[in-house]
Design an enzyme around this catalytic site. Structure first.
Site, PDB file in Angstrom:
ATOM      1  N   CYS A   1     -63.900 -47.704  22.466  1.00 30.36           N
ATOM      2  CA  CYS A   1     -65.219 -47.170  22.825  1.00 30.36           C
ATOM      3  C   CYS A   1     -66.251 -48.276  22.578  1.00 30.36           C
ATOM      4  O   CYS A   1     -65.885 -49.440  22.424  1.00 30.36           O
ATOM      5  CB  CYS A   1     -65.538 -45.879  22.071  1.00 30.36           C
ATOM      6  SG  CYS A   1     -65.858 -46.048  20.300  1.00 30.36           S
TER       7      CYS A   1
ATOM      8  N   ASN B   1     -66.782 -48.374  18.132  1.00 28.04           N
ATOM      9  CA  ASN B   1     -65.598 -48.117  17.315  1.00 28.04           C
ATOM     10  C   ASN B   1     -65.956 -47.396  16.017  1.00 28.04           C
ATOM     11  O   ASN B   1     -65.393 -47.644  14.970  1.00 28.04           O
ATOM     12  CB  ASN B   1     -64.844 -49.423  17.034  1.00 28.04           C
ATOM     13  CG  ASN B   1     -63.439 -49.229  16.459  1.00 28.04           C
ATOM     14  OD1 ASN B   1     -62.995 -50.044  15.660  1.00 28.04           O
ATOM     15  ND2 ASN B   1     -62.743 -48.188  16.839  1.00 28.04           N
TER      16      ASN B   1
ATOM     17  N   CYS C   1     -67.165 -43.730  16.506  1.00 25.83           N
ATOM     18  CA  CYS C   1     -67.145 -42.297  16.817  1.00 25.83           C
ATOM     19  C   CYS C   1     -65.904 -41.901  17.608  1.00 25.83           C
ATOM     20  O   CYS C   1     -64.999 -41.266  17.082  1.00 25.83           O
ATOM     21  CB  CYS C   1     -68.394 -41.880  17.605  1.00 25.83           C
ATOM     22  SG  CYS C   1     -69.947 -41.972  16.693  1.00 25.83           S
ATOM     23  N   ARG C   2     -65.859 -42.292  18.871  1.00 23.73           N
ATOM     24  CA  ARG C   2     -64.806 -41.805  19.764  1.00 23.73           C
ATOM     25  C   ARG C   2     -63.462 -42.481  19.564  1.00 23.73           C
ATOM     26  O   ARG C   2     -62.437 -41.800  19.439  1.00 23.73           O
ATOM     27  CB  ARG C   2     -65.253 -41.958  21.228  1.00 23.73           C
ATOM     28  CG  ARG C   2     -66.465 -41.107  21.566  1.00 23.73           C
ATOM     29  CD  ARG C   2     -67.010 -41.434  22.928  1.00 23.73           C
ATOM     30  NE  ARG C   2     -67.606 -42.770  22.938  1.00 23.73           N
ATOM     31  CZ  ARG C   2     -68.034 -43.394  24.032  1.00 23.73           C
ATOM     32  NH1 ARG C   2     -67.925 -42.814  25.217  1.00 23.73           N
ATOM     33  NH2 ARG C   2     -68.583 -44.594  23.954  1.00 23.73           N
ATOM     34  N   SER C   3     -63.421 -43.803  19.562  1.00 25.31           N
ATOM     35  CA  SER C   3     -62.106 -44.464  19.483  1.00 25.31           C
ATOM     36  C   SER C   3     -61.415 -44.295  18.131  1.00 25.31           C
ATOM     37  O   SER C   3     -60.196 -44.102  18.105  1.00 25.31           O
ATOM     38  CB  SER C   3     -62.189 -45.934  19.900  1.00 25.31           C
ATOM     39  OG  SER C   3     -63.098 -46.656  19.124  1.00 25.31           O
TER      40      SER C   3
ATOM     41  N   ASP D   1     -70.324 -39.849  24.577  1.00 28.03           N
ATOM     42  CA  ASP D   1     -70.647 -40.462  23.288  1.00 28.03           C
ATOM     43  C   ASP D   1     -71.459 -39.457  22.475  1.00 28.03           C
ATOM     44  O   ASP D   1     -72.574 -39.096  22.865  1.00 28.03           O
ATOM     45  CB  ASP D   1     -71.454 -41.744  23.509  1.00 28.03           C
ATOM     46  CG  ASP D   1     -71.619 -42.550  22.235  1.00 28.03           C
ATOM     47  OD1 ASP D   1     -71.422 -41.998  21.128  1.00 28.03           O
ATOM     48  OD2 ASP D   1     -71.948 -43.742  22.347  1.00 28.03           O
TER      49      ASP D   1
END
Length: 159
Positions: free
Chosen positions: A8, A11, A13-15, A125
């Site tokens: 993401c 690095n 939140c999402r990934s 996001d």
């Protein structure tokens, strides 16, 4: 060994959430030949742990990402990983811009294509959203990771 990288922007939140969920689903499925990592296309948060809201939300679903540490995506990741899953079109552009050849390009895909093939849907996001944004992201990523684990199990059955 199959090596998978989640990517993401920062690095945080999402990934890292995708890394944590996929690791948990792989363990639950009894797969032992899969390595998972995550990275960001920017280095803004390099060396930091995931966003506390992402950690909290993951923990609510029995996924621990608190010890993960942000790092920046590098060209070397194309050689180290077999599959690179991005969270949105911006991540896709940033990652594919670093590809040196068609083999590298072929490794990159949108994570949600694991569940919804060919849609190139973004994992939104959640950074500027409230708790509901983090919850939405969890469920989208979880669905994709479950589908990915299913395909890994089929691949392993063919070995």
């Amino acid at each position: 060994m199959t090596r998978i990288l989640m990517v993401c922007l920062g690095n945080i939140c999402r990934s890292p959430l995708a890394e944590g969920i996929l690791r948990k689903r792989i363990d639950e499925a009894g797969l032992t030949n899969v390595e998972v990592d995550s990275a960001g296309t920017s280095g803004w948060h390099e060396g930091e742990h995931p966003d506390h809201r992402s950690v909290h939300n993951a923990r609510r679903h029995d996924v621990d990402i608190s010890t993960l540490v942000s790092r920046k995506f590098s060209v070397a990741d194309f050689e180290r990983f077999d599959r690179i899953y991005v969270m949105d079109s911006s991540n896709y552009r940033d990652v594919t811009a670093l590809a040196k050849n068609e083999i590298h390009l072929a490794k990159v895909d949108f994570l949600l294509n694991c569940k919804w093939p060919g849609k190139n849907m973004a994992v939104p996001d959640p950074y500027y959203s409230g708790a509901e944004g983090f919850e939405t992201v969890f469920h989208l990523v979880n669905e994709a990771c479950l589908a990915l684990v299913g395909s890994l199990q089929k691949e392993n059955a063919g070995d």
